[in-house]
Design a protein around this motif. Structure first.
Motif, PDB file in Angstrom:
ATOM      1  N   ASP A 108     -12.824  -3.709  20.823  1.00 29.12           N
ATOM      2  CA  ASP A 108     -11.980  -4.077  22.124  1.00 29.12           C
ATOM      3  C   ASP A 108     -10.611  -4.546  21.972  1.00 29.12           C
ATOM      4  O   ASP A 108      -9.688  -4.184  22.840  1.00 29.12           O
ATOM      5  N   VAL A 109     -10.303  -5.378  21.138  1.00 29.01           N
ATOM      6  CA  VAL A 109      -8.933  -5.870  20.776  1.00 29.01           C
ATOM      7  C   VAL A 109      -8.990  -5.750  19.293  1.00 29.01           C
ATOM      8  O   VAL A 109      -9.761  -6.390  18.543  1.00 29.01           O
ATOM      9  N   ASP A 110      -7.978  -5.182  18.719  1.00 31.65           N
ATOM     10  CA  ASP A 110      -7.533  -5.308  17.117  1.00 31.65           C
ATOM     11  C   ASP A 110      -6.173  -5.742  16.944  1.00 31.65           C
ATOM     12  O   ASP A 110      -5.091  -5.283  17.630  1.00 31.65           O
ATOM     13  N   MET A 111      -6.121  -6.503  15.836  1.00 33.30           N
ATOM     14  CA  MET A 111      -4.617  -7.213  15.719  1.00 33.30           C
ATOM     15  C   MET A 111      -4.380  -6.809  14.302  1.00 33.30           C
ATOM     16  O   MET A 111      -4.944  -7.378  13.146  1.00 33.30           O
ATOM     17  N   PRO A 112      -3.431  -5.725  13.814  1.00 34.93           N
ATOM     18  CA  PRO A 112      -3.226  -5.706  12.628  1.00 34.93           C
ATOM     19  C   PRO A 112      -2.392  -6.733  11.725  1.00 34.93           C
ATOM     20  O   PRO A 112      -1.781  -7.588  12.364  1.00 34.93           O
ATOM     21  N   VAL A 113      -2.667  -6.845  10.335  1.00 32.82           N
ATOM     22  CA  VAL A 113      -2.130  -7.915   9.604  1.00 32.82           C
ATOM     23  C   VAL A 113      -1.526  -7.240   8.380  1.00 32.82           C
ATOM     24  O   VAL A 113      -2.361  -6.934   7.435  1.00 32.82           O
ATOM     25  N   GLY A 114      -0.432  -6.728   8.513  1.00 30.64           N
ATOM     26  CA  GLY A 114       0.163  -5.729   7.399  1.00 30.64           C
ATOM     27  C   GLY A 114      -0.636  -4.436   7.852  1.00 30.64           C
ATOM     28  O   GLY A 114      -0.815  -4.029   8.654  1.00 30.64           O
ATOM     29  N   ASP A 115      -0.735  -3.703   6.479  1.00 29.35           N
ATOM     30  CA  ASP A 115      -1.007  -2.298   6.291  1.00 29.35           C
ATOM     31  C   ASP A 115      -2.496  -2.346   6.042  1.00 29.35           C
ATOM     32  O   ASP A 115      -3.227  -0.993   6.080  1.00 29.35           O
ATOM     33  N   ARG A 116      -3.016  -3.486   5.374  1.00 29.10           N
ATOM     34  CA  ARG A 116      -4.521  -3.178   4.812  1.00 29.10           C
ATOM     35  C   ARG A 116      -5.288  -4.023   5.467  1.00 29.10           C
ATOM     36  O   ARG A 116      -6.505  -4.319   4.997  1.00 29.10           O
ATOM     37  N   MET A 117      -4.984  -4.764   6.579  1.00 32.25           N
ATOM     38  CA  MET A 117      -5.909  -5.774   7.088  1.00 32.25           C
ATOM     39  C   MET A 117      -5.907  -5.769   8.656  1.00 32.25           C
ATOM     40  O   MET A 117      -4.839  -5.745   9.360  1.00 32.25           O
ATOM     41  N   ALA A 118      -6.970  -6.121   9.427  1.00 37.01           N
ATOM     42  CA  ALA A 118      -6.910  -6.353  10.591  1.00 37.01           C
ATOM     43  C   ALA A 118      -7.839  -7.124  11.399  1.00 37.01           C
ATOM     44  O   ALA A 118      -9.059  -7.191  10.608  1.00 37.01           O
ATOM     45  N   LEU A 119      -7.699  -7.984  12.445  1.00 37.56           N
ATOM     46  CA  LEU A 119      -8.459  -8.765  13.004  1.00 37.56           C
ATOM     47  C   LEU A 119      -9.108  -8.022  14.304  1.00 37.56           C
ATOM     48  O   LEU A 119      -8.393  -7.583  15.091  1.00 37.56           O
ATOM     49  N   ALA A 120     -10.589  -7.687  14.075  1.00 35.35           N
ATOM     50  CA  ALA A 120     -11.325  -6.811  15.168  1.00 35.35           C
ATOM     51  C   ALA A 120     -12.044  -7.876  16.074  1.00 35.35           C
ATOM     52  O   ALA A 120     -12.778  -8.637  15.576  1.00 35.35           O
TER      53      ALA A 120
END
Length: 860
Positions: A555-567
């Motif tokens: 429902d919400v994703d926050m990218p951390v750089g190009d290779r990581m994301a908080l979902a």
């Protein structure tokens, strides 16, 4: 007293002519009548440089003796006493000989400058402290003599002495820099063309940055707001939309057309946090501009055109790149747009490029103002008072005649109450309804929605205006209260994050759980992947919601750089919540990296521990097996010899020695096997409670008679150790101490209790060990000082510490008061012994066992 002026000649490498330029400047100043002296100049036997010293006054150098050799350094006292106007000091980063006034020559120069003496000096680019790693990667040589960058930056003048690499190599080949026997080696190593070119680029860029700093300071001091196009600086205005990538690439192409072009991307956010920008797209654009060699900037400003122009003028930009507006035609009724406003206000010194893109005129939502955040119950009561209050008041006033003025004040009071409770809209409803009731019931003609007297029209208009004004003020106060509360909550959350960083917390699950609780989500997962084509993997997950395998599923994703994301799953977050979520995402990435680094460190520590144990085993074999084997072999060889007729007593003594040596070997091999299994994790030490006086005397074999004093009080508590390992540790420590202690000074082995520990101290009166070497002597194969070869291979102390730590103990080295070294072996005391500090009460002379039990210990 005015501070002296510092002038520095900066070069890319030795031999470019810094000293020559400095001496030339000195001759020019002397000709002008300046009192100029040579405080310290090293010509390195270069004829042309040496000739330049002629005609200049030289201050005699100070001679210092160091390790039997006499060296010369600048005599600071002599220069201060002479007090010239200008002093020449060569090689600013030079390290002075021990015993000098200061450790570094630049510190000597600081004294001269503070005394009002001007200084001219020289520096090579590789000696700047901040460039040490870069220079080492280029040349393969780590510069030991460095000068802080700030010292050079504070110079009043910095002049670059430049020379092309081919010209410098020709000067080297002609013997104008080094002696002929060093030329070939220098040309093939440090003075390679690639090295010289890279160092020259470093020098040019460093001086260019310094010139840029001078220019910035000058513009600031003289309040120059007009843009000076000394170099192309291109500012890219980003909105967070997809057109940003096109603008960044276009700006990069513009920068490549001019020398020294610089790209600065800037995103301007409103101070209230209301924005329609995509955080994911901004992260991608930040990465893109940094990959292209530019910088990304985040600026807060409510008036976007003004903030953009202020930023551009502040960085002395020459061009601004903006995208064509994404607004539709009808949306221009709200204003001309950012691009048109920036182009109109930029002035003649700032070029504005409007770049077309695929998103032109496709529409862009305008920010919607937030309503008052008063809570559901307050809003309901506001509507009740705003609508029902005027009705109740009208019923009451129909029974009492107070006059129109008082009636209006009472209706205004109800409107204010509705505003205080429910905010703007209930107050507006109350004002409108109240004005109708005033008109119908209390304004002549009564019971009609008309007003006969114009004065009453003004009164009702004032009533409506006051009501609307009060309602607006209350609504604004409610917004500000909500914003303050939200900012306070955000600050508390960010403070928690900062505190977790300072505390070194490394639990990823705890951080993700904190995210889930803070935002009220069902589940939170940290996803990562190795490349853009590889599938996502879950690095950590908390919550009971659905499993998230891709950021797109959340429902919400926050990218951390190009290779990581908080979902996150559970609900969609508003844009204002994403700012704090971005901080959590960045912290989650840091925690994950920290966990992995910690895991790698633990693995390395385990490998190091294994190496230490294996080294201890090898040391035990090399030290302890050789002596009993040699004794057994000597006794057997003697018994088999036909040249000597042994008596029965001699034969019995030799057989006894063989038996003792065999017993000792059996005991030692058993300990070694146990230690080997301990290292592989298949067995634990045989820990049990035991008195020290049962073990320590057995460990004092192999030392000369009367060389050890034993001090073990009978009241000591028992220790929880492996007796065999303890005996081995103490034996190595005692033999090591006896080896270095004077003959007439016996080694003291004392024990005492302290809290839940028992300490065994092995005290010698030898030469001791410096503080910096106290940990190093426990490393394998370390032989401190100039110990002879026969003293061992330097494994005894490593064995002792390895055995001590295997039992849960410690082993450290301390200085002996009055000189010498004390080994402190800390052991866990048995529970229930009432361990307290017990003073020693007696010394007992210990007679060593027979020579067959002797051990050879390593040196410190």
């Amino acid at each position: 007293m005015a501070r002296g002026k510092l002038r520095i000649y900066l070069g890319a490498a030795p031999g470019v002519g810094k000293t020559y330029a400095m001496l030339s400047e000195a001759h020019r100043r002397v000709e002008r009548g300046t009192d100029c002296v040579v405080a310290f100049v090293e010509h390195h036997h270069r004829p042309r440089t040496e000739v330049m010293l002629h005609g200049l006054e030289e201050i005699p150098r100070k001679e210092l003796e160091y390790r039997g050799t006499v060296f010369t350094e600048m005599d600071v006292d002599a220069v201060l006493a002479r007090r010239p106007q200008v002093a020449l000091v060569d090689e600013l980063p030079h390290t002075n000989i021990p015993g000098s006034r200061n450790a570094k020559r630049w510190q000597d120069v600081e004294e001269l400058l503070a005394a009002g003496i001007g200084v001219i000096s020289t520096v090579n680019i590789q000696h700047l402290e901040s460039l040490g790693d870069i220079v080492e990667s280029i040349t393969g040589i780590r510069q030991q003599e460095t000068v802080p960058d700030e010292v050079v930056r504070r110079a009043d003048q910095i002049e670059l002495v430049d020379m092309s690499p081919p010209a410098l190599r020709r000067r080297m080949a002609h013997g104008n820099i080094y002696k002929s026997d060093k030329v070939d080696a220098a040309l093939s190593n440090y003075f390679r063309p690639g090295n010289l070119t890279a160092l020259r680029e470093l020098a040019l860029l460093w001086v260019a940055d310094r010139v840029d700093e001078y220019l910035t300071e000058y513009r600031s001091e003289h309040r120059v707001s007009k843009i000076w196009g000394s170099r192309e600086r291109i500012v890219v205005g980003l909105t967070g939309g997809p057109e940003g990538r096109t603008l960044i690439r276009r700006a990069a192409r513009l920068a490549e057309k001019g020398a020294g072009g610089e790209v600065m991307a800037v995103y301007i956010a409103r101070s209230d946090g209301l924005t329609s920008a995509s955080p994911k797209e901004l992260a991608v654009q930040r990465t893109l501009v940094e990959d292209l060699g530019g910088t990304f900037h985040h600026v807060v400003g409510d008036d976007i055109p003004v903030a953009l122009l202020d930023f551009a003028r502040g960085v002395n930009a020459t061009q601004i790149v903006l995208g064509s507006s994404r607004r539709k035609t009808w949306q221009y009724v709200f204003g001309p747009g950012v691009g048109a406003t920036v182009a109109r206000e930029s002035g003649p010194d700032l070029d504005v490029h409007i770049v077309t893109h695929d998103e032109v005129a496709k529409g862009r939502g305008l920010p919607v103002a937030r309503g008052a955040r008063l809570g559901r119950s307050r809003i309901i009561w506001g509507w009740v008072v705003g609508v029902g209050g005027p009705v109740v008041l009208a019923l009451l006033l129909n029974t009492i005649d107070l006059g129109l003025a008082n009636d209006m004040l009472l209706f205004l009071t109800v409107t204010v109450a509705a505003a205080l409770l429910g905010g703007l809209f209930p107050a507006l409803a109350s004002a409108a309804f109240g004005s109708l009731l005033l008109n119908y019931f209390y304004t002549p003609p009564l019971h009609r929605l008309t007003i006969a007297d114009p004065k009453n029209i003004v009164a009702i208009a004032i009533f409506v205006g006051v009501a609307v004004s009060v309602a607006s003020v209350v609504d604004l106060a409610a917004r500000r209260t909500h914003q303050a509360a939200r900012l306070r909550a955000e600050s508390e959350i960010l403070s928690f994050l900062a505190g977790s960083v300072l505390r070194g917390e490394t639990s990823l699950e705890a951080l993700l759980e904190r995210v889930r609780e803070t935002f009220g989500m069902e589940s939170v997962a940290l996803l990562e992947r190795e490349s853009d084509v590889t599938p996502w993997t879950c690095a950590g997950r908390v919550g009971t919601g659905r499993t998230l395998e891709r950021p797109e599923d959340a429902d919400v994703d926050m990218p951390v750089g190009d290779r990581m994301a908080l979902a996150l799953s559970g609900r969609v977050l508003p844009a204002e919540d994403r700012r704090v979520l971005a901080a959590f995402a960045a912290q989650a990435a840091v925690v994950l990296d920290r966990q992995r680094l910690q895991s790698q460190a633990d693995q390395s520590r385990a490998l190091a521990e294994g190496n230490r144990i294996r080294t201890a085993l090898l040391a035990a074999v090399s030290h302890d097996l050789r002596t009993p084997l040699a004794g057994i072999k000597a006794a057997v060889s003697s018994l088999r010899s036909d040249d000597v007729a042994w008596s029965e007593e001699d034969r019995a003594e030799l057989l006894e020695g063989i038996e003792e040596g065999a017993d000792r070997l059996d005991h030692l091999v058993g300990n070694l096997l146990d230690m080997s299994r301990l290292q592989t994790g298949t067995v634990t030490p045989l820990i049990r409670e035991i008195d020290l006086d049962e073990v320590v005397p057995m460990a004092l074999g192999g030392v000369p008679e009367d060389s050890v004093e034993l001090d073990i009080p009978e009241t000591l508590p028992m220790v929880v150790v492996d007796p065999g390992l303890l005996e081995r540790s103490v034996a190595n420590l005692v033999e090591n101490a006896v080896k270095y202690s004077p003959v007439d000074e016996p080694v003291l082995v004392a024990a005492s209790a302290m809290a839940d520990r028992v300490e065994v101290r092995v005290v010698d009166r030898g030469p001791g060990v410096p503080d910096e070497a106290k940990d190093r002597i426990f490393a394998p194969f370390q032989r401190y000082g100039d110990a002879p070869r026969g003293a061992g291979v330097g494994l005894g102390l490593a064995v002792a510490r390895g055995f001590a730590e295997a039992m849960g103990g410690t082993l450290n080295a301390e200085d002996t008061p009055g000189g010498g070294l004390t080994m402190v072996l800390g052991l866990p005391a048995a529970a229930g012994n009432g361990a307290t500090a017990v003073p020693a009460y007696a010394h007992e002379r210990v007679a060593p066992p027979r020579a067959a039990d002797a051990r050879s210990g390593p040196p410190h």
